[in-house]
Scaffold this motif. Sequence first.
Motif, PDB file in Angstrom:
ATOM      1  N   LEU A  18       0.855  -1.183   0.000  1.00  0.00           N
ATOM      2  CA  LEU A  18       0.000   0.000   0.000  1.00  0.00           C
ATOM      3  C   LEU A  18       0.887   1.227   0.000  1.00  0.00           C
ATOM      4  O   LEU A  18       2.014   1.180   0.505  1.00  0.00           O
ATOM      5  N   ARG A  19       0.360   2.315  -0.528  1.00  0.00           N
ATOM      6  CA  ARG A  19       1.082   3.588  -0.488  1.00  0.00           C
ATOM      7  C   ARG A  19       0.182   4.631   0.158  1.00  0.00           C
ATOM      8  O   ARG A  19      -0.899   4.920  -0.362  1.00  0.00           O
ATOM      9  N   LEU A  20       0.641   5.161   1.264  1.00  0.00           N
ATOM     10  CA  LEU A  20      -0.089   6.215   1.957  1.00  0.00           C
ATOM     11  C   LEU A  20       0.439   7.574   1.516  1.00  0.00           C
ATOM     12  O   LEU A  20       1.625   7.740   1.250  1.00  0.00           O
ATOM     13  N   SER A  21      -0.474   8.542   1.468  1.00  0.00           N
ATOM     14  CA  SER A  21      -0.109   9.926   1.166  1.00  0.00           C
ATOM     15  C   SER A  21      -0.689  10.827   2.233  1.00  0.00           C
ATOM     16  O   SER A  21      -1.728  10.521   2.824  1.00  0.00           O
ATOM     17  N   CYS A  22      -0.021  11.939   2.463  1.00  0.00           N
ATOM     18  CA  CYS A  22      -0.510  12.937   3.420  1.00  0.00           C
ATOM     19  C   CYS A  22      -0.161  14.309   2.877  1.00  0.00           C
ATOM     20  O   CYS A  22       1.023  14.636   2.734  1.00  0.00           O
ATOM     21  N   ALA A  23      -1.197  15.096   2.602  1.00  0.00           N
ATOM     22  CA  ALA A  23      -0.997  16.431   2.061  1.00  0.00           C
ATOM     23  C   ALA A  23      -1.317  17.476   3.113  1.00  0.00           C
ATOM     24  O   ALA A  23      -2.352  17.400   3.787  1.00  0.00           O
ATOM     25  N   ALA A  24      -0.438  18.443   3.232  1.00  0.00           N
ATOM     26  CA  ALA A  24      -0.625  19.553   4.166  1.00  0.00           C
ATOM     27  C   ALA A  24      -1.134  20.768   3.411  1.00  0.00           C
ATOM     28  O   ALA A  24      -0.716  21.031   2.286  1.00  0.00           O
ATOM     29  N   SER A  25      -2.035  21.498   4.058  1.00  0.00           N
ATOM     30  CA  SER A  25      -2.570  22.709   3.446  1.00  0.00           C
ATOM     31  C   SER A  25      -2.864  23.730   4.529  1.00  0.00           C
ATOM     32  O   SER A  25      -2.945  23.395   5.712  1.00  0.00           O
ATOM     33  N   GLY A  26      -3.034  24.980   4.094  1.00  0.00           N
ATOM     34  CA  GLY A  26      -3.312  26.048   5.050  1.00  0.00           C
ATOM     35  C   GLY A  26      -2.304  27.174   4.922  1.00  0.00           C
ATOM     36  O   GLY A  26      -1.589  27.280   3.938  1.00  0.00           O
ATOM     37  N   SER A  27      -2.214  27.966   5.968  1.00  0.00           N
ATOM     38  CA  SER A  27      -1.351  29.151   5.965  1.00  0.00           C
ATOM     39  C   SER A  27       0.080  28.770   6.348  1.00  0.00           C
ATOM     40  O   SER A  27       0.606  29.191   7.372  1.00  0.00           O
ATOM     41  N   ILE A  28       0.703  27.978   5.492  1.00  0.00           N
ATOM     42  CA  ILE A  28       2.003  27.380   5.788  1.00  0.00           C
ATOM     43  C   ILE A  28       3.132  28.174   5.143  1.00  0.00           C
ATOM     44  O   ILE A  28       3.069  28.476   3.957  1.00  0.00           O
ATOM     45  N   THR A  29       4.154  28.480   5.936  1.00  0.00           N
ATOM     46  CA  THR A  29       5.341  29.109   5.362  1.00  0.00           C
ATOM     47  C   THR A  29       6.481  28.123   5.220  1.00  0.00           C
ATOM     48  O   THR A  29       7.317  28.262   4.327  1.00  0.00           O
ATOM     49  N   SER A  30       6.520  27.132   6.103  1.00  0.00           N
ATOM     50  CA  SER A  30       7.610  26.161   6.051  1.00  0.00           C
ATOM     51  C   SER A  30       7.209  24.891   6.783  1.00  0.00           C
ATOM     52  O   SER A  30       6.452  24.930   7.751  1.00  0.00           O
ATOM     53  N   ILE A  31       7.716  23.751   6.303  1.00  0.00           N
ATOM     54  CA  ILE A  31       7.492  22.467   6.969  1.00  0.00           C
ATOM     55  C   ILE A  31       8.840  21.846   7.283  1.00  0.00           C
ATOM     56  O   ILE A  31       9.693  21.732   6.395  1.00  0.00           O
ATOM     57  N   ASN A  32       9.021  21.454   8.518  1.00  0.00           N
ATOM     58  CA  ASN A  32      10.262  20.817   8.927  1.00  0.00           C
ATOM     59  C   ASN A  32      10.091  19.302   8.793  1.00  0.00           C
ATOM     60  O   ASN A  32       9.808  18.817   7.700  1.00  0.00           O
ATOM     61  N   ALA A  33      10.257  18.567   9.838  1.00  0.00           N
ATOM     62  CA  ALA A  33      10.134  17.113   9.745  1.00  0.00           C
ATOM     63  C   ALA A  33       8.688  16.685   9.501  1.00  0.00           C
ATOM     64  O   ALA A  33       7.747  17.339   9.956  1.00  0.00           O
ATOM     65  N   MET A  34       8.536  15.605   8.756  1.00  0.00           N
ATOM     66  CA  MET A  34       7.234  14.972   8.545  1.00  0.00           C
ATOM     67  C   MET A  34       7.393  13.496   8.886  1.00  0.00           C
ATOM     68  O   MET A  34       8.483  12.939   8.782  1.00  0.00           O
ATOM     69  N   GLY A  35       6.295  12.877   9.270  1.00  0.00           N
ATOM     70  CA  GLY A  35       6.423  11.475   9.648  1.00  0.00           C
ATOM     71  C   GLY A  35       5.107  10.740   9.685  1.00  0.00           C
ATOM     72  O   GLY A  35       4.038  11.326   9.489  1.00  0.00           O
ATOM     73  N   TRP A  36       5.245   9.444   9.925  1.00  0.00           N
ATOM     74  CA  TRP A  36       4.094   8.566  10.050  1.00  0.00           C
ATOM     75  C   TRP A  36       4.173   7.831  11.381  1.00  0.00           C
ATOM     76  O   TRP A  36       5.254   7.346  11.780  1.00  0.00           O
ATOM     77  N   TYR A  37       3.047   7.750  12.041  1.00  0.00           N
ATOM     78  CA  TYR A  37       2.886   6.993  13.269  1.00  0.00           C
ATOM     79  C   TYR A  37       1.734   6.024  13.056  1.00  0.00           C
ATOM     80  O   TYR A  37       0.942   6.182  12.133  1.00  0.00           O
ATOM     81  N   ARG A  38       1.650   5.032  13.925  1.00  0.00           N
ATOM     82  CA  ARG A  38       0.519   4.112  13.841  1.00  0.00           C
ATOM     83  C   ARG A  38       0.073   3.687  15.223  1.00  0.00           C
ATOM     84  O   ARG A  38       0.861   3.682  16.170  1.00  0.00           O
ATOM     85  N   GLN A  39      -1.208   3.353  15.313  1.00  0.00           N
ATOM     86  CA  GLN A  39      -1.774   2.902  16.574  1.00  0.00           C
ATOM     87  C   GLN A  39      -2.640   1.689  16.321  1.00  0.00           C
ATOM     88  O   GLN A  39      -3.662   1.774  15.629  1.00  0.00           O
ATOM     89  N   ALA A  40      -2.214   0.570  16.864  1.00  0.00           N
ATOM     90  CA  ALA A  40      -2.978  -0.668  16.766  1.00  0.00           C
ATOM     91  C   ALA A  40      -3.967  -0.743  17.930  1.00  0.00           C
ATOM     92  O   ALA A  40      -3.753  -0.087  18.963  1.00  0.00           O
ATOM     93  N   PRO A  41      -5.017  -1.527  17.793  1.00  0.00           N
ATOM     94  CA  PRO A  41      -6.003  -1.631  18.880  1.00  0.00           C
ATOM     95  C   PRO A  41      -5.360  -2.052  20.193  1.00  0.00           C
ATOM     96  O   PRO A  41      -4.584  -3.021  20.232  1.00  0.00           O
ATOM     97  N   GLY A  42      -5.641  -1.296  21.248  1.00  0.00           N
ATOM     98  CA  GLY A  42      -5.121  -1.624  22.567  1.00  0.00           C
ATOM     99  C   GLY A  42      -3.678  -1.233  22.797  1.00  0.00           C
ATOM    100  O   GLY A  42      -3.112  -1.545  23.845  1.00  0.00           O
ATOM    101  N   LYS A  43      -3.078  -0.563  21.826  1.00  0.00           N
ATOM    102  CA  LYS A  43      -1.671  -0.175  21.957  1.00  0.00           C
ATOM    103  C   LYS A  43      -1.517   1.328  21.839  1.00  0.00           C
ATOM    104  O   LYS A  43      -2.401   2.025  21.347  1.00  0.00           O
ATOM    105  N   GLN A  44      -0.352   1.822  22.291  1.00  0.00           N
ATOM    106  CA  GLN A  44      -0.080   3.244  22.180  1.00  0.00           C
ATOM    107  C   GLN A  44       0.356   3.591  20.750  1.00  0.00           C
ATOM    108  O   GLN A  44       0.842   2.742  19.997  1.00  0.00           O
TER     109      GLN A  44
END
Length: 121
Positions: A18-44
Amino acid sequence: QVQLVESGGGLVQPGGSLRLSCAASGSITSINAMGWYRQAPGKQRALVATITSGGSTYYADSVKGRFTISRDNAKKTVYLQMNSLKLEDTAVYYCNAYVKVFGADVFKPYWGPGTQVTVSS
């Protein structure tokens, strides 16, 4: 002011991709680090991968060699290519970005609403 919207989640069989995408929008001047996190049921919520504005990457041990994070700075978009998916990759995947908005001096973290990834036979 800032919205992050994930897409690309779904149901896939073990070994699939699978390929996930994430697009940022709004009053943005700069973006530093970007990342992906995940949460499985019952886990942090746990870190999956991050990428700096310069392209340096970091991966959790559990996904090294299977997942690839990338970004398109012009499109304000981060991607997560997930290959050789396993049952234990099932989770809600969240996009995260450190963003500076117009009028601000510091980067602040923003989160997307999440997208479900289910690996099942």
